[in-house]
Design an enzyme around this catalytic site. Structure first.
Site, PDB file in Angstrom:
ATOM      1  CG  HIS A   6      -0.390   0.255   2.518  1.00 48.55           C
ATOM      2  ND1 HIS A   6      -0.138  -0.755   3.420  1.00 48.55           N
ATOM      3  CD2 HIS A   6      -0.024   1.403   3.132  1.00 48.55           C
ATOM      4  CE1 HIS A   6       0.358  -0.236   4.529  1.00 48.55           C
ATOM      5  NE2 HIS A   6       0.442   1.067   4.374  1.00 48.55           N
ATOM      6  CG  ASP A  49      -0.081  -4.077   2.551  1.00 49.69           C
ATOM      7  OD1 ASP A  49       0.005  -3.621   1.392  1.00 49.69           O
ATOM      8  OD2 ASP A  49      -0.132  -3.363   3.566  1.00 49.69           O
ATOM      9  CB  SER A  98       3.112   1.755   6.200  1.00 49.00           C
ATOM     10  OG  SER A  98       1.923   1.849   6.924  1.00 49.00           O
TER      11      SER A  98
END
Length: 500
Positions: free
Chosen positions: A133, A163, A242
């Protein structure tokens, strides 16, 4: 007196031999905790005593020194995101966080990073792991090292099910972090989260493993084959973390920071990381085969810990199954490994290969680290009787072997199926060529933002008229790929990725 001296000497020699034997056994086992490439020399984990300061408090300075330079800033430059930006005049007056080449200069839209995140260098030759992402829909990916050197990154591959994305920069002798065996991680142990929250480079926070095998459902919007078995920690993680590193007190990678639990979007006490064993399997598949070799058991069901769902199931099936650890099979897919082995609806999976199954996260993690063709031993309860089945796992197409890179067609790597564009569609869009995406899965196209219903007009400047044109143009092709497409709203996009 001489006898005493002799006994002491013999005792010392035996102690030394035992110590060396134990050390060799430890380092032999430890070397199998896969770094990215088995040829890399492994450093000996630091002594745990170094984690205690003279005041008796935890001291992570050595761990940070060992790992912080291997965590990078990842910038996603995408027209999709930059077109959505609404600028405040004061932003130009005070300058942007990145300065964009100097104060007072108004940046062009394609110069504006739409997303910031983190990444972890996992080999000295420039391979970097991050979250999918973070780099999704990117037209350009830029990596900034801790010493502020910047590089254009190549997207090697992505996997929406976990992911995870693999990037590569052209550099040598980079600092990197070794993988550790995430199966050995224990609740309560100290961990450090390293990343770039709010675009603040090289930020370190500390906490403990709060829980294991958390299934949040956050990836199901991306794919129906999501694999979620997160570590939960209380180390502070915020937007920008992230793709960053979760490391243990030996400075080894045990997870990739992926998500936070928050209504505000900022950290409120819980963060979640993908375990290193799952991450390692994904990136090794991407590098070796060009795509993830996903294995499936071939069942659908529910956790037996969820009392409200179990009550509904009992009412529907007129049973009285009690809440317990395990996975209740609600459906077995035909021609799957589970079906051929003899598993049935109503079976309760208690463990796989001797590892207990407490919930769906345990099940998805264990199967997610396997390849098609792998055999697993599944222990179940059927009518309160214990039974064991040997299951051969298959891929989504029912195959039981790993496919070599040359066996995988370009269309499969793209992760899509296509159809010829009808006359009405051509008339509506004012074109006389193109193919429509009828189905999209994990692959190159999903990673650059293409969706079902989008129309592909050209690849590398060559017009596409039928689905076979995709494989014809990209077969044995290596290098940058440029795709021109029309979204369902009529907007034209030009996006790209690297084929390797």
């Amino acid at each position: 007196m001489k006898k005493i001296v002799v006994y002491i000497v013999i005792s010392s020699i035996m102690s030394s031999v035992m110590t060396i034997a134990v050390y060799k056994k430890y380092t032999k086992e430890d070397s199998q905790l896969f770094p990215y490439g088995s040829s890399l020399e492994r450093t000996i984990p630091s002594n745990s005593s170094s984690l205690i300061s003279s005041a008796g408090l935890p001291d992570f300075t050595r761990v940070v020194e060992k790992t912080i330079h291997a965590v990078v800033n990842v910038k996603n430059y995408s027209k999709k995101y930059s077109n959505r930006l609404n600028f405040d005049p004061f932003d130009f007056f005070f300058g942007f966080p990145d300065d964009f080449g100097g104060r007072g200069k108004i940046p062009q839209r394609n110069e504006i990073p739409g997303l910031h995140g983190s990444g972890v260098i996992i080999s000295p030759d420039g391979y970097i792991v991050t979250n999918n992402h973070v780099i999704k829909d990117a037209d350009k990916i830029e990596i900034t090292l801790s010493d502020q050197r910047t590089y254009r990154a190549k997207l090697i591959g992505t996997d929406t099910s976990t992911d995870i994305a693999l990037l590569k920069i052209n550099e040598k002798k980079l600092p990197f972090i070794y993988f550790s065996d995430s199966n050995k991680v224990q609740v309560g142990e100290w961990v450090l989260a390293i990343g770039n929250p709010f675009d603040l480079n090289s930020t370190v926070t500390a906490g403990i493993i709060s829980a294991k095998n958390r299934n949040l459902g956050i990836l199901r919007g991306e794919t129906q084959t999501a694999i979620e078995s997160f570590f939960q920690t209380d180390a502070a993680v915020n937007p920008g973390n992230s793709g960053g590193a979760l490391v243990n007190t030996n400075g080894e990678l045990i997870g990739i920071n992926t998500a936070i639990s928050s209504n505000s979007g900022n950290f409120i006490g819980y963060s979640f990381s993908a375990p290193s064993n799952l991450v390692g399997k994904v990136i090794q598949d991407i590098k070796k085969y060009g795509t993830v070799q996903r294995a499936y058991l071939g069942v659908r069901g529910m956790d037996l810990s969820k009392a409200e769902y179990l009550k509904s199931y009992n009412n529907e099936t007129h049973q009285n199954i009690k809440p317990q650890q395990g996975f209740l099979i609600g459906e077995v897919f035909e021609k799957s490994g589970a079906y051929e082995a003899g598993l049935q609806k109503g079976d309760i999976i208690k463990n796989i290969d001797g590892k207990p199954i407490q919930n769906v996260a345990d099940l998805s993690f264990i199967v997610g680290t396997k390849h098609p063709g792998d055999k697993v031993k599944v222990n179940i309860l059927r009518n309160r009787e214990k039974r064991t089945f040997n299951v051969t796992l298959k891929d989504s197409q029912g195959r039981t072997k790993i496919r070599k890179r040359e066996e995988i067609t370009p269309s499969e790597l793209l992760g899509a199926t296509f159809e010829i564009l009808g006359k009405d569609s051509k008339k509506d869009f004012g074109i006389n060529y193109g193919i429509r995406i009828t189905e999209i899965r994990t692959g190159r196209l999903s990673s650059i933002g293409l969706e079902e219903g989008d129309i592909i007009l050209s690849i590398n400047g060559e017009k596409i008229r039928k689905p076979n044109d995709v494989d014809r143009i990209l077969k044995r092709y290596k290098g940058d790929v440029t795709i021109k497409s029309i979204k369902q709203n009529g907007q034209v996009y030009i996006v790209g990725f690297e084929m390797n």
